[in-house]
Scaffold this motif. Structure first.
Motif, PDB file in Angstrom:
ATOM      1  N   ILE A 210      21.557  83.874 -85.775  1.00 33.29           N
ATOM      2  CA  ILE A 210      20.510  83.271 -86.606  1.00 33.29           C
ATOM      3  C   ILE A 210      19.143  83.633 -86.043  1.00 33.29           C
ATOM      4  O   ILE A 210      18.869  83.403 -84.867  1.00 33.29           O
ATOM      5  CB  ILE A 210      20.660  81.741 -86.661  1.00 33.29           C
ATOM      6  N   LEU A 211      18.279  84.207 -86.885  1.00 36.08           N
ATOM      7  CA  LEU A 211      16.907  84.520 -86.498  1.00 36.08           C
ATOM      8  C   LEU A 211      15.949  83.816 -87.441  1.00 36.08           C
ATOM      9  O   LEU A 211      16.019  83.998 -88.660  1.00 36.08           O
ATOM     10  CB  LEU A 211      16.650  86.026 -86.547  1.00 36.08           C
ATOM     11  N   LYS A 212      15.048  83.025 -86.877  1.00 38.39           N
ATOM     12  CA  LYS A 212      14.019  82.361 -87.662  1.00 38.39           C
ATOM     13  C   LYS A 212      12.675  82.990 -87.312  1.00 38.39           C
ATOM     14  O   LYS A 212      12.223  82.905 -86.176  1.00 38.39           O
ATOM     15  CB  LYS A 212      14.008  80.856 -87.368  1.00 38.39           C
ATOM     16  N   ALA A 213      12.064  83.624 -88.301  1.00 40.35           N
ATOM     17  CA  ALA A 213      10.789  84.315 -88.100  1.00 40.35           C
ATOM     18  C   ALA A 213       9.801  83.907 -89.174  1.00 40.35           C
ATOM     19  O   ALA A 213       9.146  84.742 -89.795  1.00 40.35           O
ATOM     20  CB  ALA A 213      11.011  85.829 -88.099  1.00 40.35           C
ATOM     21  N   ALA A 214       9.699  82.600 -89.412  1.00 40.75           N
ATOM     22  CA  ALA A 214       8.817  82.088 -90.459  1.00 40.75           C
ATOM     23  C   ALA A 214       7.355  82.344 -90.120  1.00 40.75           C
ATOM     24  O   ALA A 214       6.956  82.336 -88.957  1.00 40.75           O
ATOM     25  CB  ALA A 214       9.056  80.592 -90.658  1.00 40.75           C
TER      26      ALA A 214
END
Length: 775
Positions: A210-214
């Motif tokens: 999982i990658l979160k790059a908001a």
């Protein structure tokens, strides 16, 4: 002796350093007793001179915030029944972790990073198979926050890493192997070099899923392609940005022009690329692209080719996409079960793509000769709020095919009773039909067939306050009343969230009572009238409430004091355009859990002293919105910044003379992401936007008004100098004769609505748009 389990129950942890201190110490320096009650005043160098440290800490807090202590103190170990336990840890690492557990700042350098990392691994125990590494910018411009957390435990905050040391740690990461880390969050890290970050992910996080790059505007589709090739186990990616402020149905575009020529993506996948994607076992299942107005149809075509296993897609607010482009993605991604397309051009073509059989548009060899049903049949989530391109006929067809749906948003659409009656599903948990023309009978029919409904939003539905009189619909309605609808909801559901307006009254609250005993969120809008009796009983009927938002309700000191005194779990409180005689007495109750407070045209009497009292009773706010507090002046800035230094959002409008002397203290709230200042005094300098963006590293959204400009105008930062800022709105008062910004040519006409200049930045364009907002 076993100890009690109260929140104030103390336990003594005796920590001995496994490596004896090589220093000249006397016998009196061997041991020291300290307590977490004065943790901010700890003298770490002095404490670390001792071989053994005894720490008095709260048993429950250790259990809740550390998987190590959770297993040790609440499991079957003998230590679980003791008032004093002994452990062998690196003293410095142990004290740092205690700082984290008690939410205290922690200085991290390249020298102590490794011991902390090792200690986090030990404290997570061998059963922890997944962890999160969060890299996010702190309120300081020269700091990065490293957070390692185990599943089910609070984060270990390794804060305030000096920017010069950051490169050392990033260089150090590839030499480490974070085998357990499956989730990485780099949201709000605008200075992160993404290409190097991806190489780092590949080497250091082999299990990354999982990658979160908001909010990273530089993260383009080409970057996503590289990511999924380098990290083939990634199955979820979040690239959310702020949704454009000009997509609402409440505005109309007067003129628009790109400041930079759009660079429409022209990406393609060759045979070799496709082969490598399939061979790598690529399995991106969840992709969030919300607010990406730099996303075009060509990007969707590209995504549909390398995200062959896509199950969840969020395109909310992607205004550059066409109905044809969205339909093309839907036809290719045959495993989709969740589609979020609010505020887009989702229309008839997309509906046809959802409703047609997969075998009609997918090659037989791609589906292994298996005849698949339509996407609509297997949908679990469909959010299409404000998608007005879908006509009633298409909507009825779509509703008739969805049988497994759990979450449905149809707000601000052409929803009719016929579409609700055509729905055959029975698994709905969330339904949003706000601002539609549905009747009581149709809503009651849907509710009756979905007993698992937990969230119902129906604000702005005027027909819910009227009995059905249309002879063409009489066969469905049987002249259902509001009371009958609310009785049906009370008999059928166990709600956690509700938003109602027209037809909602005190008697409705009584009818709903069986369904709302576990209610956590309530919004009462225009047309609803709970009255003082209803508001007074609200805490008794709904003791679990965490959110209360009231529009146009009659309130009093008595009702507010009752809410503040009895709803200790309240997190969000908003009174908007409410009537009644209230005073500062309403807000003298301590509300430590309150995080968001909105007071719009309900406290015109508020002075600086009243605002100070508010900072004492609601000490932990992260969002503040005040409208119509005309007695406030420039001193209120310091009261706000000192009382709530961690504010993320500040909205001040028509608040007296707050900005008459300019803005200084507010810029001390270094965590600010959203700043709105309108009609608070003409003291804002021309350079205010640039100054705010420079001093507030997390600032993404700014809303101003030309009437507050000291010189009648603002300098607009260049695209490359905007820092993290993505959206700028500058409104123009109706009394002003024209916009003074040179790059906008506003038409000369009588102004009926408020005219607003909107600048929207993204990774490839700057759009300067003049819109008319309804007042």
């Amino acid at each position: 002796m076993a100890s009690s389990t109260s929140d104030d129950d103390f336990i003594t942890v005796v920590c001995s350093n496994p490596n004896r201190i090589q220093a000249n110490t006397t016998s009196t320096d061997v041991e020291i007793l300290i307590s977490v009650t004065n943790i901010p005043s700890w003298d770490l160098p002095s404490i670390l001179c001792h071989q053994t440290v005894k720490v008095q800490a709260h048993r429950n807090r250790l259990i809740q915030h550390s998987s190590y202590f959770n297993g040790l103190l609440s499991g079957s170990f003998s230590e679980s029944g003791l008032d004093c336990i002994a452990i062998e840890w690196n003293l410095e690492a142990f004290l740092h972790i205690l700082n984290c557990i008690y939410d205290c700042p922690l200085d991290v350098t390249s020298k102590n990073f490794l011991p902390l990392y090792e200690r986090v691994n030990l404290s997570s125990c061998s059963q922890i198979t997944s962890a999160v590494l969060l890299l996010s910018l702190l309120p300081s411009a020269n700091s990065i926050d490293y957070i390692l957390r185990g599943i089910g435990q609070s984060p270990f905050n390794l804060e305030r890493l000096d920017r010069d040391q950051c490169s050392e740690v990033l260089n150090l990461l590839p030499t480490l192997s974070f085998e357990a880390v499956q989730e990485v969050d780099i949201s709000k890290c605008p200075r992160l070099h993404l290409q190097s970050a991806i190489e780092c992910f590949r080497k250091s996080f082999p299990s990354l899923r999982i990658l979160k790059a908001a909010f990273l505007l530089k993260f383009k589709i080409s970057t996503l392609r590289k990511l999924v090739r380098k990290c083939p186990m990634v199955c979820e990616v979040d690239l959310t940005t702020d949704t454009s402020p000009i997509i609402s149905s409440q505005v109309s575009v007067v003129s628009s022009s790109p400041a930079i020529t759009p660079q429409i993506s022209n990406l393609s996948l060759n045979v070799q690329d496709m082969t490598s994607f399939y061979n790598s076992g690529l399995s991106i299942a969840k992709l969030t692209l919300e607010g990406r107005n730099d996303l075009y149809d060509s990007d969707l075509q590209y995504i549909s080719r390398f995200c062959v296993s896509l199950q969840y897609v969020n395109l909310k607010g992607c205004t550059s996409l066409t109905d044809v482009g969205i339909a093309s993605l839907l036809r290719r991604c045959i495993k989709l079960h969740s589609v979020l397309v609010c505020d887009t051009s989702f229309g008839i073509n997309s509906v046809l793509a959802l409703c047609s059989s997969s075998s009609n548009h997918i090659a037989v060899e791609q589906i292994e000769n298996e005849l698949l049903d339509s996407l609509a049949l297997n949908l679990q989530i469909l959010h299409m709020g404000s998608c007005k391109c879908v006509d009633e006929t298409s909507l009825l067809k779509l509703m008739s095919q969805m049988q497994k749906l759990k979450s449905l948003c149809l707000s601000d659409t052409r929803l009719s009773d016929g579409a609700l009656y055509s729905f055959r599903g029975s698994s709905l948990e969330m339904l949003d039909i706000s601002n539609t023309m549905v009747s009581n009978a149709a809503v009651a029919y849907l509710v009756g067939g979905n007993p698992g409904l937990k969230c119902l939003k129906a604000r702005g539905c005027r027909n819910l306050s009227q009995q059905e009189s249309d002879p063409q619909k009489r066969e469905f309605s049987f002249s259902y009343s509001c009371r009958e609808l609310h009785n049906e909801i009370g008999r059928t559901c166990m709600l956690e969230e509700i938003a109602l307006g027209w037809g909602f009254s005190y008697s409705s609250l009584e009818a709903l009572k069986p369904a709302i005993t576990s209610l956590r969120k309530i919004t009462v809008g225009l047309g609803g009238l709970l009255g003082e009796d209803g508001l007074r009983k609200l805490p008794t009927i709904c003791p679990m409430l965490e959110l209360i938002i009231l529009y146009f309700q009659v309130i009093s000191d008595r009702t507010i004091m009752n809410i503040m005194a009895n709803l200790k779990k309240l997190v969000v409180l908003a009174f908007c355009h409410c009537l009644g005689d209230i005073s500062i007495l309403s807000f003298k109750f301590p509300m430590p859990n309150l995080r968001k407070l909105k007071l719009q045209r309900v406290t015109p009497w508020m002075t600086n002293n009243d605002l100070f009292i508010l900072t004492q009773s609601c000490a932990n706010l992260v969002e503040l919105s005040l409208l119509g507090c005309t007695l406030l002046d420039s001193e209120s800035q310091q009261i706000i910044s000192q009382g709530w230094p961690g504010l993320v959002s500040i909205h001040l409008e028509e608040c007296g003379r707050v900005t008459t002397m300019g803005v200084s203290s507010l810029l001390d709230c270094k965590a600010l992401e959203d700043l709105l200042l309108r009609h608070n005094g003409p003291g804002l300098q021309r350079s205010f936007i640039f100054d705010a963006a420079s001093k507030l590293p997390m600032l993404r959204k700014v809303s101003l008004d030309f009437c507050d400009a000291a010189e009648g105008d603002f300098d607009i930062p260049n695209y490359g100098d905007r820092h993290f800022l993505s959206t700028l709105k500058i409104a123009k008062c109706k009394l002003q004769k024209g916009l003074k910004v040179s790059f906008v040519k506003a038409p000369r006409r009588r102004q009926v609505h408020k005219e607003t200049l909107v600048l929207v930045w993204n990774s490839s364009t700057v759009t300067r748009t003049v819109v008319k907002e309804r007042l």
